[in-house]
Design an enzyme around this catalytic site. Structure first.
Site, PDB file in Angstrom:
ATOM      1  CE  LYS A  53      -2.254  -0.812   4.131  1.00  0.00           C
ATOM      2  NZ  LYS A  53      -2.217  -2.057   4.061  1.00  0.00           N
ATOM      3  NE  ARG A 101      -4.251  -1.210   9.908  1.00  0.00           N
ATOM      4  CZ  ARG A 101      -3.095  -0.802   9.324  1.00  0.00           C
ATOM      5  NH1 ARG A 101      -2.880   0.631   8.982  1.00  0.00           N
ATOM      6  NH2 ARG A 101      -2.226  -1.702   9.324  1.00  0.00           N
ATOM      7  NE  ARG A 131       8.767  -3.245   5.733  1.00  0.00           N
ATOM      8  CZ  ARG A 131       7.629  -2.981   5.588  1.00  0.00           C
ATOM      9  NH1 ARG A 131       6.419  -2.284   5.045  1.00  0.00           N
ATOM     10  NH2 ARG A 131       6.692  -3.269   6.824  1.00  0.00           N
ATOM     11  NE  ARG A 156       7.481  -0.638   9.853  1.00  0.00           N
ATOM     12  CZ  ARG A 156       6.007  -0.781   9.158  1.00  0.00           C
ATOM     13  NH1 ARG A 156       6.708   0.114   8.258  1.00  0.00           N
ATOM     14  NH2 ARG A 156       4.958  -0.840   9.399  1.00  0.00           N
ATOM     15  NE  ARG A 194       2.157  -5.115  10.975  1.00  0.00           N
ATOM     16  CZ  ARG A 194       2.822  -4.937  10.395  1.00  0.00           C
ATOM     17  NH1 ARG A 194       4.979  -5.353  10.497  1.00  0.00           N
ATOM     18  NH2 ARG A 194       2.672  -4.352   9.661  1.00  0.00           N
TER      19      ARG A 194
HETATM   20  P1  AMP Z   1       1.244   0.646   8.902  1.00  0.00           P
HETATM   21  O1  AMP Z   1       2.341   1.017   8.236  1.00  0.00           O
HETATM   22  O2  AMP Z   1      -0.112   0.796   8.163  1.00  0.00           O
HETATM   23  O3  AMP Z   1       1.215  -1.307   8.952  1.00  0.00           O
HETATM   24  O4  AMP Z   1       0.661   0.859  10.080  1.00  0.00           O
HETATM   25  C1  AMP Z   1       1.655   0.272  11.236  1.00  0.00           C
HETATM   26  C2  AMP Z   1       0.724   0.532  13.122  1.00  0.00           C
HETATM   27  O5  AMP Z   1       0.573   1.911  13.649  1.00  0.00           O
HETATM   28  C3  AMP Z   1      -0.323  -0.507  12.482  1.00  0.00           C
HETATM   29  O6  AMP Z   1       0.306  -1.812  13.211  1.00  0.00           O
HETATM   30  C4  AMP Z   1      -1.012   0.332  13.358  1.00  0.00           C
HETATM   31  O7  AMP Z   1      -0.360  -0.100  15.112  1.00  0.00           O
HETATM   32  C5  AMP Z   1      -0.928   1.128  13.862  1.00  0.00           C
HETATM   33  N1  AMP Z   1      -2.000   2.042  12.669  1.00  0.00           N
HETATM   34  C6  AMP Z   1      -1.709   2.133  11.749  1.00  0.00           C
HETATM   35  N2  AMP Z   1      -2.669   2.777  10.931  1.00  0.00           N
HETATM   36  C7  AMP Z   1      -3.800   2.918  11.789  1.00  0.00           C
HETATM   37  C8  AMP Z   1      -5.150   2.709  12.020  1.00  0.00           C
HETATM   38  N3  AMP Z   1      -5.717   3.298  11.289  1.00  0.00           N
HETATM   39  N4  AMP Z   1      -6.045   1.372  12.513  1.00  0.00           N
HETATM   40  C9  AMP Z   1      -5.405   1.713  13.960  1.00  0.00           C
HETATM   41  N5  AMP Z   1      -4.048   1.712  13.578  1.00  0.00           N
HETATM   42  C10 AMP Z   1      -3.253   1.788  13.385  1.00  0.00           C
END
Ligand code: AMP
Length: 222
Positions: free
Chosen positions: A15, A90, A133, A166, A177
């Site tokens: 994404k 989400r 990654r 990460r 996840r």
């Molecule tokens: P991402 O980079 O989009 O995978 O986001 C990394 C982390 O940020 C996720 O694993 C969540 O802990 C938090 N996060 C990001 N976006 C959201 C969201 N819309 N709702 C809840 N947690 C989020």
């Protein structure tokens, strides 16, 4: 008027990469809730202290915190006419709140969002992508131990920074996840479809250019 887009899909599907390209091509801001949260961790802001435990263990941050972040960001001038949302919504409740924020008549939103691009790939492929990654500590450039290795192990080709994994890309956390995505986030697709949001399904297997071609076609040949 710029495009208002949502990029949706499981962790690791690409994404972020596709959102950066789309936002450059369409000249609209890329709004990634994950990036905003990680920046708050790095700069040790009060928000960072609240969300650190969630982000590092790959758990969803509570809706009320995320909604405040998104509401503030969408209120900024550059997002008025268009944006690419990445990593939000989400949960079904976040999708409902987004409809309200954008001034749609909830829950129908096809007049205020132009496309919801859903990127799709098998879970095993995503686990392999994420757990291999590596990210540059300094410039955030992304590598993969087998499919996109740096020229010198552990060192960023672009800026010479140190490559790290990460915390939430550790294999166990990655599996958590993916499970959490299936339970809490995937049902949002049913919600989109039921309420006539303009969903476009896109196959995310292939190289970055191929997938971008499909995303672009899905957004413009609708
Ligand atoms: P991402 O980079 O989009 O995978 O986001 C990394 C982390 O940020 C996720 O694993 C969540 O802990 C938090 N996060 C990001 N976006 C959201 C969201 N819309 N709702 C809840 N947690 C989020």
């Amino acid at each position: 008027m710029g495009e208002k887009l949502i990029l949706f899909g499981p962790p690791g599907v690409g994404k972020g990469t596709q959102a950066i390209r789309l936002s450059a091509a369409l000249r609209v801001p890329h709004i990634s809730t994950g990036d905003i949260l990680r920046a708050s961790l790095q700069s040790h802001t009060p928000l960072g202290n609240v969300v650190r435990g969630y982000v590092e263990s790959g758990k969803l941050v509570p809706d009320e915190t995320i909604l405040e972040i998104v509401r503030d960001r969408l209120a900024m001038r550059d997002a008025r006419d268009g944006f690419v949302l990445d990593g939000f919504p989400r949960t079904v409740s976040q999708a409902e709140s987004l409809a309200e924020m954008l001034g749609g008549i909830p829950p129908r939103i096809d007049s205020v969002v132009d496309s919801v691009v859903v990127l799709d790939a098998p879970t095993d492929e995503l686990v392999a992508r994420l757990s291999g990654r590596r990210i540059c500590e300094s410039c955030q450039a992304s590598y993969h131990v087998t499919s996109r290795p740096p020229k010198r192990a552990g060192t960023c080709d672009r800026c010479g920074g140190v490559l790290i994994q990460r915390t939430d890309d550790a294999e166990e956390t990655v599996r958590f996840r993916q499970q959490d995505y299936l339970q809490k986030t995937q049902p949002v697709i049913d919600y989109f479809v039921k309420n006539a949001w303009p969903v476009r399904m896109v196959d995310a297997i292939g190289d970055i250019d191929q997938v971008f071609g499909r995303v672009y076609a899905a957004v413009f040949w609708r």
